[in-house]
Design an enzyme around this catalytic site. Structure first.
Site, PDB file in Angstrom:
ATOM      1  N   GLY A   1      24.984  14.230  22.741  1.00 34.32           N
ATOM      2  CA  GLY A   1      23.096  13.624  21.915  1.00 34.32           C
ATOM      3  C   GLY A   1      23.427  13.665  21.079  1.00 34.32           C
TER       4      GLY A   1
ATOM      5  N   LYS B   1      19.631   4.497  -0.902  1.00 30.69           N
ATOM      6  CA  LYS B   1      21.038   4.413  -1.523  1.00 30.69           C
ATOM      7  C   LYS B   1      21.227   3.599  -2.405  1.00 30.69           C
ATOM      8  CE  LYS B   1      25.543   6.446  -0.499  1.00 30.69           C
ATOM      9  NZ  LYS B   1      26.404   7.621   0.796  1.00 30.69           N
TER      10      LYS B   1
END
Length: 502
Positions: free
Chosen positions: A12, A78
C-alpha cells in the site's frame, strides 16, 4: 485480444494507493478488477513528502480536488527549493518551479543577465530575482498561476508539501469507494508458472491465495516480487551518490509558513526542512562513511526550528534502480523499482511516471514483450536523467571544509552529465533530450546558483544595445518584486482556501 481479468498491487502506502486509484480508473470500464494486498503490521517509509509540479496533473487525472487534498493531508504549497551553504557556507540560491519570462534564444533572461553582470557587476542582482517563483518564495507570498501570458503571475508553477501517510489514507478511501478491493495480510509465498516463470498468485499467511494476471510490486525497499521472487538486478548509483542514511523527525512549526523546501548542506550530506500546516518535517540525509549515525542524529536535533514532536527515525537505503522495471508479468513501482535520494523531491514523480506509462502500455493476457521493452527503456532514461541532475548538485559544490564535499567535487561523472556541464560552461546552452523531468530553467537555476558561469556570450547578443539590456532587466526585476508584494502571504492564502481542520 483478451483483456486482463485482475491486477494485484502488492503493498500500500503512497505508491500502492496511487497505482490503485489510477489503474482502476483506466481499466474498470473494461471489466478488469484492481485489488491490493497490504499488511497493517508492516510500516511504510513515508515521513512527509515534498513534490514536483507534476503531482497536480496526477491528482487532477484521478479527480482529486486540490482543496480537498490540501485539507486532508495538512498540505502547503511549494514554489521550489532554497539551497543553503552549497556554493559556500553563508550562500543561498533558489530552484524555482516554472519559467522565466524568456528562457530560450539570444534574448533569454539568462543571456540578458550574463551581459548585464559583465557590465554592472552585482548591480545586475541575483539570477533568482528574475524568476517569479523565487521572488514570491523569498517574500513568503503565494497565489496560483494565471493563464494570461501578459501577467507576471503566469511565469511560475508550484507543487505541494504534505503528510504522505495522510495522502495514502485519502487515496485508499477514494480507491475503495470506486471499487478497488483491499486484502489485509502478510505474503508468505508465491506461485510461479513452471513454463513461463510468470507469477500466478501470492499466498497469504492465513492460507489464502490471491491470483492475478498482472502484479504491481509496491512493496517498498524490500521489493518482495521484483527482487525476492524474480531476482531482477539492481544498478547501483552509490559511487556517485554515496548518501545512504537519513534521520527524520517532525518538529513544531516556527515562524512564518514558508512556501518552499529548504535544503541545507551539512558536514556529510544535507538537511531538509518541509513546512506543513500542523508541523515541520526535518531530516538529515548523510553518508555513513563520513558521519556516524549518532553524530548525524545529534546534528539534526540541534538544528531544529522548534521542539521535536517524536523520536528521530532512521532510514537506510541505497541509491540506484532495477535493471528492468517490468519483468515477466510484474511491474515494480515506487521504492521497489529504485531510489534516487530525495534532494529534488522526485520519489512521487517517479511513481507517477511509472503508473502513467504502464497505463499507456497496458498489456492484454498475451503480454507482448515489446510493451515491457518500451516501458523499461523510458523508465531507465527517466531514472538516469534524474540521477544526473542530482549528481550535479554535488559535483559543482563549492565547499572545502570536509572530505565528503571535496570527494564529491573530484569524482568522475557519468558521460551524459559531464557533457552537459561542459556545454553550459562553454556556451550557456542547456542540452535537453526528450521526456526530461527537469527542463531548461531548472538546469539554469542550479548551474548559476552553484557558481557555473558560461565563459562566452551568445554572439547574437551583440545586436542589442548594452544600456537597453541593463534597463530591461532593472524594469523586469522591479516588476516582479512589486507583483509579489501585492499577493497574500502563504499562510493567508491557505487560510482562505484550504486550511485543514484540527
Amino acid at each position: 485480444m483478451t483483456p486482463l481479468r485482475r491486477i494485484l498491487i502488492v503493498g500500500g502506502g503512497t505508491a500502492g494507493w496511487m497505482a490503485a486509484c489510477a489503474l482502476n480508473q483506466a481499466v474498470r470500464l473494461g471489466g478488469t478488477r484492481v485489488e491490493l494486498v497490504e499488511s497493517d503490521a508492516i510500516g511504510t517509509v513515508g515521513v512527509g513528502e515534498a513534490t514536483v509540479p507534476s503531482i497536480r496533473q496526477f491528482n487532477q487525472d484521478i479527480g482529486l480536488d486540490e482543496a480537498t487534498f490540501m485539507k486532508a493531508t495538512q498540505g502547503t504549497f511549494k514554489l521550489g527549493i532554497e539551497f543553503r551553504d552549497w556554493r559556500a557556507v553563508g550562500t543561498r540560491f533558489f530552484h524555482g518551479f516554472g519559467d522565466t519570462v524568456v528562457n530560450t534564444g539570444p534574448f533569454s533572461t539568462l543571456n540578458h543577465w550574463l551581459v548585464a553582470r559583465d557590465l554592472v557587476g552585482d548591480a545586475a542582482g541575483e539570477f533568482d530575482a528574475y524568476h517569479m517563483a523565487a521572488v514570491m518564495a523569498h517574500a513568503g507570498r503565494f497565489t496560483v498561476p494565471e493563464t494570461d501570458p501578459r501577467s507576471p503571475y503566469h511565469y511560475f508553477s508550484y507543487a505541494y508539501h504534505f503528510d504522505a501517510g495522510l495522502y495514502a489514507r485519502l487515496l485508499r478511501t477514494k480507491a475503495e469507494r470506486e471499487g478497488v478491493v483491499r486484502h489485509e495480510g502478510r505474503i508468505t509465498g508465491t506461485n510461479l508458472d513452471p513454463e513461463t516463470g510468470f507469477i500466478r498468485g501470492v499466498r497469504l499467511e492465513d492460507g489464502r491465495d490471491l491470483l492475478a494476471d498482472l502484479f504491481i510490486d509496491c512493496s517498498g525497499f524490500v521489493s518482495l516480487l521484483a527482487d525476492k521472487v524474480l531476482g531482477e538486478p539492481f544498478l547501483d548509483y552509490s559511487h556517485w551518490l554515496p548518501v545512504d542514511r537519513a534521520w527524520a523527525v517532525p518538529c513544531a512549526g516556527h515562524g512564518p509558513l514558508l512556501p518552499y523546501t529548504r535544503a541545507t548542506a551539512l558536514e556529510g550530506g544535507w538537511q531538509w526542512r518541509i513546512p506543513l500546516q500542523h508541523r515541520t518535517g526535518n531530516g538529515y540525509v548523510f553518508s555513513s562513511a563520513h558521519v556516524s549515525e549518532d553524530e548525524a542524529r545529534a546534528r539534526l536535533l540541534d538544528g531544529l526550528d522548534g521542539a521535536a514532536l517524536d523520536e528521530p527515525r532512521l532510514l537506510r537505503f541505497k541509491t540506484g534502480r532495477r535493471q528492468r522495471f517490468w519483468a515477466r508479468n510484474c511491474v515494480a513501482i515506487g521504492l521497489s523499482s529504485g531510489f534516487v535520494e530525495p534532494l529534488e523531491s522526485t520519489s512521487i514523480s517517479l511513481i507517477q511516471g511509472g503508473i502513467t506509462r504502464l497505463i499507456g502500455l497496458l498489456p492484454d493476457q498475451g503480454f507482448n514483450p515489446a510493451l515491457a521493452a518500451e516501458y523499461n527503456r523510458i523508465q531507465a532514461l527517466e531514472f538516469d536523467r534524474i540521477r544526473d541532475f542530482i549528481i550535479m548538485h554535488y559535483a559543482l559544490n563549492g565547499r572545502d571544509d570536509t572530505a565528503f564535499w571535496r570527494e564529491r567535487r573530484s569524482m568522475a561523472l557519468p558521460d551524459s552529465l559531464a557533457e552537459r556541464i561542459e556545454t553550459f560552461r562553454e556556451t550557456g546552452h542547456v542540452v535537453l533530450l526528450n521526456e526530461e523531468t527537469f527542463v531548461t530553467p531548472s538546469w539554469q537555476a542550479l548551474f548559476v546558483g552553484l557558481g557555473l558561469i558560461p565563459t562566452r556570450r551568445d554572439p547574437l547578443m551583440a545586436v542589442q544595445k548594452r544600456e537597453d539590456i541593463v534597463e530591461t532587466l532593472r524594469l523586469r526585476r522591479n516588476s516582479l518584486a512589486q507583483a509579489a508584494s501585492r499577493l497574500p502571504t502563504h499562510a493567508d492564502f491557505i487560510a482562505r482556501h484550504c486550511r485543514a481542520g484540527a
